[in-house]
Design a protein around this motif. Structure first.
Motif, PDB file in Angstrom:
ATOM      1  N   ASP A 104       0.752  -1.474  -0.152  1.00 27.27           N
ATOM      2  CA  ASP A 104       0.232  -0.620   0.505  1.00 27.27           C
ATOM      3  C   ASP A 104       0.594   0.657  -0.115  1.00 27.27           C
ATOM      4  O   ASP A 104       1.201   1.608   0.473  1.00 27.27           O
ATOM      5  CB  ASP A 104      -0.816   0.124   1.145  1.00 27.27           C
ATOM      6  N   LEU A 105       1.081   1.841  -0.977  1.00 34.65           N
ATOM      7  CA  LEU A 105       1.482   2.983  -1.241  1.00 34.65           C
ATOM      8  C   LEU A 105       0.757   3.818  -0.499  1.00 34.65           C
ATOM      9  O   LEU A 105      -0.146   5.202  -1.684  1.00 34.65           O
ATOM     10  CB  LEU A 105       2.283   3.037  -2.651  1.00 34.65           C
ATOM     11  N   GLY A 106       0.947   5.738  -0.241  1.00 38.86           N
ATOM     12  CA  GLY A 106       1.068   6.602   1.089  1.00 38.86           C
ATOM     13  C   GLY A 106      -0.358   5.469   1.406  1.00 38.86           C
ATOM     14  O   GLY A 106      -1.529   6.101   1.199  1.00 38.86           O
ATOM     15  N   THR A 107      -0.158   5.155   2.019  1.00 41.80           N
ATOM     16  CA  THR A 107      -0.925   4.684   3.414  1.00 41.80           C
ATOM     17  C   THR A 107      -1.669   5.685   4.495  1.00 41.80           C
ATOM     18  O   THR A 107      -2.741   5.641   4.555  1.00 41.80           O
ATOM     19  CB  THR A 107       0.292   3.494   4.152  1.00 41.80           C
ATOM     20  N   GLY A 108      -1.449   6.877   4.743  1.00 40.34           N
ATOM     21  CA  GLY A 108      -1.789   8.033   5.924  1.00 40.34           C
ATOM     22  C   GLY A 108      -2.715   7.399   6.153  1.00 40.34           C
ATOM     23  O   GLY A 108      -1.472   6.678   7.128  1.00 40.34           O
ATOM     24  N   SER A 109      -3.682   7.111   6.478  1.00 41.81           N
ATOM     25  CA  SER A 109      -4.147   6.352   8.086  1.00 41.81           C
ATOM     26  C   SER A 109      -3.790   5.051   8.479  1.00 41.81           C
ATOM     27  O   SER A 109      -4.287   4.825   9.415  1.00 41.81           O
ATOM     28  CB  SER A 109      -5.580   7.159   8.559  1.00 41.81           C
ATOM     29  N   GLY A 110      -3.390   4.628   7.284  1.00 43.01           N
ATOM     30  CA  GLY A 110      -3.246   2.936   7.010  1.00 43.01           C
ATOM     31  C   GLY A 110      -4.828   2.303   7.147  1.00 43.01           C
ATOM     32  O   GLY A 110      -4.804   1.427   6.786  1.00 43.01           O
ATOM     33  N   CYS A 111      -5.958   3.231   6.577  1.00 40.98           N
ATOM     34  CA  CYS A 111      -6.860   2.310   6.297  1.00 40.98           C
ATOM     35  C   CYS A 111      -7.087   1.746   5.231  1.00 40.98           C
ATOM     36  O   CYS A 111      -7.907   0.467   5.412  1.00 40.98           O
ATOM     37  CB  CYS A 111      -8.582   3.186   6.466  1.00 40.98           C
ATOM     38  N   ILE A 112      -6.333   1.163   4.133  1.00 42.74           N
ATOM     39  CA  ILE A 112      -5.851   0.445   3.006  1.00 42.74           C
ATOM     40  C   ILE A 112      -5.989  -0.610   3.506  1.00 42.74           C
ATOM     41  O   ILE A 112      -5.831  -1.637   3.659  1.00 42.74           O
ATOM     42  CB  ILE A 112      -5.587   1.373   1.587  1.00 42.74           C
ATOM     43  N   ALA A 113      -4.406  -0.564   3.752  1.00 43.19           N
ATOM     44  CA  ALA A 113      -3.629  -1.694   4.493  1.00 43.19           C
ATOM     45  C   ALA A 113      -4.148  -2.177   5.477  1.00 43.19           C
ATOM     46  O   ALA A 113      -4.192  -3.666   5.667  1.00 43.19           O
ATOM     47  CB  ALA A 113      -2.295  -0.685   4.745  1.00 43.19           C
ATOM     48  N   VAL A 114      -4.795  -1.571   6.383  1.00 38.36           N
ATOM     49  CA  VAL A 114      -5.502  -1.876   7.686  1.00 38.36           C
ATOM     50  C   VAL A 114      -6.875  -3.132   6.854  1.00 38.36           C
ATOM     51  O   VAL A 114      -7.053  -4.110   7.338  1.00 38.36           O
ATOM     52  CB  VAL A 114      -5.954  -1.648   8.697  1.00 38.36           C
ATOM     53  N   ALA A 115      -7.227  -2.333   6.298  1.00 35.47           N
ATOM     54  CA  ALA A 115      -8.619  -3.048   5.328  1.00 35.47           C
ATOM     55  C   ALA A 115      -7.910  -4.394   5.463  1.00 35.47           C
ATOM     56  O   ALA A 115      -9.270  -5.389   4.703  1.00 35.47           O
ATOM     57  CB  ALA A 115      -9.291  -2.409   5.103  1.00 35.47           C
ATOM     58  N   ALA A 116      -7.496  -4.255   3.725  1.00 37.21           N
ATOM     59  CA  ALA A 116      -6.638  -5.506   3.113  1.00 37.21           C
ATOM     60  C   ALA A 116      -6.837  -6.536   4.635  1.00 37.21           C
ATOM     61  O   ALA A 116      -7.214  -7.679   3.859  1.00 37.21           O
ATOM     62  CB  ALA A 116      -5.621  -5.134   2.250  1.00 37.21           C
ATOM     63  N   ALA A 117      -5.666  -6.072   4.919  1.00 41.40           N
ATOM     64  CA  ALA A 117      -4.976  -7.166   6.066  1.00 41.40           C
ATOM     65  C   ALA A 117      -6.219  -8.169   6.878  1.00 41.40           C
ATOM     66  O   ALA A 117      -6.824  -9.251   6.801  1.00 41.40           O
ATOM     67  CB  ALA A 117      -3.988  -6.852   6.909  1.00 41.40           C
ATOM     68  N   THR A 118      -7.400  -7.372   6.419  1.00 39.59           N
ATOM     69  CA  THR A 118      -8.994  -7.813   7.996  1.00 39.59           C
ATOM     70  C   THR A 118      -9.470  -8.652   6.708  1.00 39.59           C
ATOM     71  O   THR A 118     -10.006 -10.098   7.058  1.00 39.59           O
ATOM     72  CB  THR A 118      -9.408  -6.908   8.475  1.00 39.59           C
ATOM     73  N   ALA A 119      -9.822  -8.313   5.286  1.00 35.85           N
ATOM     74  CA  ALA A 119     -10.342  -9.371   4.434  1.00 35.85           C
ATOM     75  C   ALA A 119      -9.359 -10.657   3.801  1.00 35.85           C
ATOM     76  O   ALA A 119     -10.035 -10.616   3.220  1.00 35.85           O
ATOM     77  CB  ALA A 119     -10.303  -8.292   3.203  1.00 35.85           C
ATOM     78  N   ILE A 120      -8.063 -10.057   3.659  1.00 38.47           N
ATOM     79  CA  ILE A 120      -7.431 -11.039   2.884  1.00 38.47           C
ATOM     80  C   ILE A 120      -6.541 -12.125   4.313  1.00 38.47           C
ATOM     81  O   ILE A 120      -5.368 -11.002   4.756  1.00 38.47           O
ATOM     82  CB  ILE A 120      -7.454 -10.781   2.426  1.00 38.47           C
ATOM     83  N   ALA A 121      -6.886 -12.965   5.273  1.00 32.88           N
ATOM     84  CA  ALA A 121      -6.273 -13.106   6.614  1.00 32.88           C
ATOM     85  C   ALA A 121      -5.176 -13.549   5.863  1.00 32.88           C
ATOM     86  O   ALA A 121      -3.903 -13.567   6.942  1.00 32.88           O
ATOM     87  CB  ALA A 121      -7.133 -14.352   7.268  1.00 32.88           C
ATOM     88  N   GLU A 122      -4.390 -14.179   4.817  1.00 27.91           N
ATOM     89  CA  GLU A 122      -3.390 -15.680   4.626  1.00 27.91           C
ATOM     90  C   GLU A 122      -2.425 -13.246   4.159  1.00 27.91           C
ATOM     91  O   GLU A 122      -1.437 -14.553   3.890  1.00 27.91           O
ATOM     92  CB  GLU A 122      -3.575 -15.889   3.823  1.00 27.91           C
ATOM     93  N   ALA A 123      -3.044 -12.859   4.371  1.00 26.02           N
ATOM     94  CA  ALA A 123      -1.998 -11.563   3.540  1.00 26.02           C
ATOM     95  C   ALA A 123      -1.182 -10.132   3.977  1.00 26.02           C
ATOM     96  O   ALA A 123      -1.483 -10.509   5.676  1.00 26.02           O
ATOM     97  CB  ALA A 123      -2.670 -10.030   2.709  1.00 26.02           C
ATOM     98  N   LEU A 124       0.002 -10.528   3.906  1.00 28.51           N
ATOM     99  CA  LEU A 124       0.445  -9.838   5.010  1.00 28.51           C
ATOM    100  C   LEU A 124       1.181  -8.823   3.895  1.00 28.51           C
ATOM    101  O   LEU A 124       1.102  -8.518   2.984  1.00 28.51           O
ATOM    102  CB  LEU A 124       2.188 -10.306   4.309  1.00 28.51           C
TER     103      LEU A 124
END
Length: 296
Positions: A126-146
């Motif tokens: 996630d480039l330009g994560t800011g609040s981290g919302c995209i990164a956190v949402a992606a990690a939450t939705a895809i449990a096997e992903a780093l």
């Protein structure tokens, strides 16, 4: 005064003040609901059960103070209450980061289907994560992903760290301070996703006061709004897996980008929940056109 009466009163004041909406709501009534329920700590899905509740005087006073700041200083409600929602998750926000509102949430909740098959997503950048919302949402939705979450702003990374901890994904989301790819490890990602700055100089000069409350670094992208996206496009193929995808939101800069790169076959995503200017490219596309991705 009851909760519903307070919401109606605040909504009327917001309407009369001629405010601009767009930080999680698009009208005065929803904005008033956002403010009142946040201050009173009422879950959105249970709000109807609380509408007839009497509001304490001290809570009314606090809400009135926030209403004054919203109207006088044009501070977005998200900054007043330090709360915002993205992909069904609650995030801490303040004026160190943009208020989460990207249409990329829909794509994340669908786990990038149909563009990626389930079980094939192991690394996300996630480039330009800011609040981290995209990164956190992606990690939450895809449990096997780093997930590696990148931002050049130390202030933004401090906010992202709060949200990563609060959402319980600390073991799978890593923060990296970097100007896009500069400090990113040399690994291949199945998905590179970004909501980078894409506002042109002219658009920056015309922004409503509400948007001027947000960090300029998260919005401004040079004279034509393409500086950040072209930088990402130029380097992305070096970090993308052979079957990986690059997904970027460019919003109102879509037409400018297509005009600048007429030979690139962008796949523009149609989103059911609304939102425009989100494109997808694969590694072959990026390699083929890499020489054209030059920052002006």
């Amino acid at each position: 005064m009851k909760v519903i009466q307070l919401i109606d009163s605040v909504s009327t004041q917001f309407t009369d003040a001629g405010l601009v909406f767009g930080h999680g709501t698009d009208n005065a009534n929803d904005e008033a609901f956002y403010l009142v329920t946040s201050v009173l700590d009422i879950p959105h899905d249970e709000a109807g059960l609380h509408f007839d509740r009497e509001v304490l005087g001290e809570d009314i006073k606090r809400i009135e103070e926030f209403v004054i700041r919203r109207i006088k200083d044009r501070v977005p409600v998200a900054y007043l209450v330090n709360r915002a929602w993205f992909a069904g998750l609650e995030f801490f926000v303040d004026d160190r980061v943009l208020v989460p509102r990207s249409p990329l949430a829909e794509l994340i909740l669908k786990r990038f289907s149909p563009w990626k098959e389930q079980g094939t997503i192991h690394r996300i950048l996630d480039l330009g994560t800011g609040s981290g919302c995209i990164a956190v949402a992606a990690a939450t939705a895809i449990a096997e992903a780093l997930v590696d979450a990148v931002d050049i702003s130390e202030d933004a990374l401090e906010v992202a760290a709060i949200n990563i901890k609060n959402c319980g994904v600390s073991e799978r989301v890593r923060l990296i301070q970097s100007d896009f790819f500069v400090n990113v490890p040399e690994v291949f990602y199945d998905i590179i996703i970004s909501n980078p700055p894409y506002v042109s100089e002219i658009e920056m000069s015309e922004l409503a006061p509400e948007y001027r409350q947000e960090p300029v670094i998260g919005l401004a992208a040079g004279s034509d709004g393409l500086k950040s996206v072209l930088s990402i496009l130029h380097d992305a193929s070096n970090f993308l897996a052979n079957d990986g995808i690059l997904v970027i939101e460019v919003g109102n800069s879509q037409d400018t980008l297509e005009s600048y790169l007429p030979d690139v076959a962008f796949t523009w995503l149609e989103l059911e929940l609304g939102g425009e200017g989100v494109f997808l490219l694969n590694k072959e596309d990026l390699v083929t056109h890499q020489s054209k991705f030059k920052v002006k």
